[in-house]
Design a protein around this motif. Structure first.
Motif, PDB file in Angstrom:
ATOM      1  N   LEU A 170       3.462   4.782  -5.793  1.00 32.65           N
ATOM      2  CA  LEU A 170       3.549   5.978  -4.961  1.00 32.65           C
ATOM      3  C   LEU A 170       4.815   5.975  -4.117  1.00 32.65           C
ATOM      4  O   LEU A 170       5.523   6.990  -4.027  1.00 32.65           O
ATOM      5  N   ILE A 184      -0.820   9.783 -10.345  1.00 29.80           N
ATOM      6  CA  ILE A 184      -1.107  10.255  -8.976  1.00 29.80           C
ATOM      7  C   ILE A 184      -2.613  10.302  -8.751  1.00 29.80           C
ATOM      8  O   ILE A 184      -3.126   9.874  -7.702  1.00 29.80           O
ATOM      9  N   ILE A 241      -3.964   6.835  -8.350  1.00 22.30           N
ATOM     10  CA  ILE A 241      -3.643   6.295  -7.025  1.00 22.30           C
ATOM     11  C   ILE A 241      -4.622   6.813  -5.982  1.00 22.30           C
ATOM     12  O   ILE A 241      -5.128   6.059  -5.142  1.00 22.30           O
TER      13      ILE A 241
END
Length: 303
Positions: free
Chosen positions: A112, A127, A130
């Motif tokens: 990130l 994403i 994460i």
């Protein structure tokens, strides 16, 4: 049967992560015996001696380092010092498996941060992974505003998060340091920084006599942290990073076993669930990075 480079690298990575976790266990055993900064100073002596010798053997002291790399090494050393303080402080007060589980979020935070600060391409799948991984961290930490006042959350839970943030910055700095700078130079700078932190911090506390048990724990910590350095360097030089990196999660297995058999701790169901989520999303992120690296090598756009 001869081992392939990837198999050898995986074994080295497993050895590295196990060694680092054994170092953590030895440091945790000192929590009731020696002050934090005294323990850092005493452990650093052997580490600096070893890394200094290895750097000298590799001719690292004769290589010129650019001004930009000097600044990056200085920044990396500074956050390494902060990470050591936050991590070991948390380790002294929290179960080793809980602290280690939260650290497994590092592949997620580095990915990130690389996207935000270095402009690295990160697709929506990573994403999403994460974000799910961070939910796993929340399950481990259980902040009181979500789980109530009796959740077990403390200031040392925040310390673990600070350690993760510091190590993330450290790894981003490592990505920007030129390949011409020897790895041992970077590691030695970090070790000297941590010892400096210990020396300065030791003025705020009274040193305690070192018992035989404490001396054995210090020797063990020094031995294992040196082993971790050696194995980690060998791991990165023996196989493909995309294949070798997932074996870093060996540290969580080692921490669970050490927590059970050495400290009598076993995580509850929520912590185990959170740990599983963090590991699963971390493995997925590493898998996607490996696929994108292959796409890049073939001239395709990463996604």
């Amino acid at each position: 049967m001869a081992l392939t480079d990837n198999t050898r690298g995986a074994l080295y990575m497993m050895g590295s992560m196990t060694a680092f976790t054994l170092n953590d266990a030895c440091m945790k055993l000192l929590s009731g015996e020696l002050p934090l900064f005294q323990a850092l100073v005493l452990r650093s002596i052997a580490v600096i001696a070893f890394l200094g010798f290895m750097a000298w053997r590799a001719g690292a002291f004769t290589k010129r380092i650019s001004r930009q790399d000097q600044l990056l090494i200085a920044l990396r050393t500074g956050v390494e010092m902060a990470a050591a303080f936050f991590f070991i402080s948390a380790l002294f007060h929290l179960p080793i498996a809980d602290v280690t589980a939260i650290l497994q979020a590092l592949p997620l935070t580095v990915t990130l941060a690389g996207a935000v600060f270095l402009g690295e391409a990160v697709g929506w799948k990573r994403i999403l992974a994460i974000m799910v991984g961070f939910c796993g961290v929340i399950l481990i930490l259980r902040p009181p505003f979500l789980f109530g006042a009796g959740s077990g959350f403390s200031v040392y839970s925040i310390y673990v998060l600070m350690a993760v943030a510091c190590v993330t910055v450290r790894d981003l700095c490592a990505r920007r340091i030129s390949a011409a700078v020897p790895s041992m130079t970077i590691a030695l700078a970090a070790a000297v920084g941590v010892m400096t932190l210990g020396v300065v911090g030791s003025f705020t506390e009274d040193w305690q006599p070192v018992s035989m048990a404490s001396a054995l724990s210090l020797c063990g910590a020094s031995f294992f942290v040196i082993g971790g350095y050696v194995f980690s360097v060998s791991a990165m030089r023996s196989g493909e990073i995309g294949f070798v990196a997932p074996f870093r999660y060996t540290s969580l297995i080692a921490a669970l076993l050490l927590g059970l058999f050495v400290f009598g701790d076993w995580p509850d169901q929520l912590t185990l669930l959170g740990s599983a989520i963090v590991v699963a999303t971390g493995l997925f992120t590493l898998y996607r990075e490996r696929l994108n690296a292959k796409r890049t090598r073939h001239g395709l756009r990463p996604r």
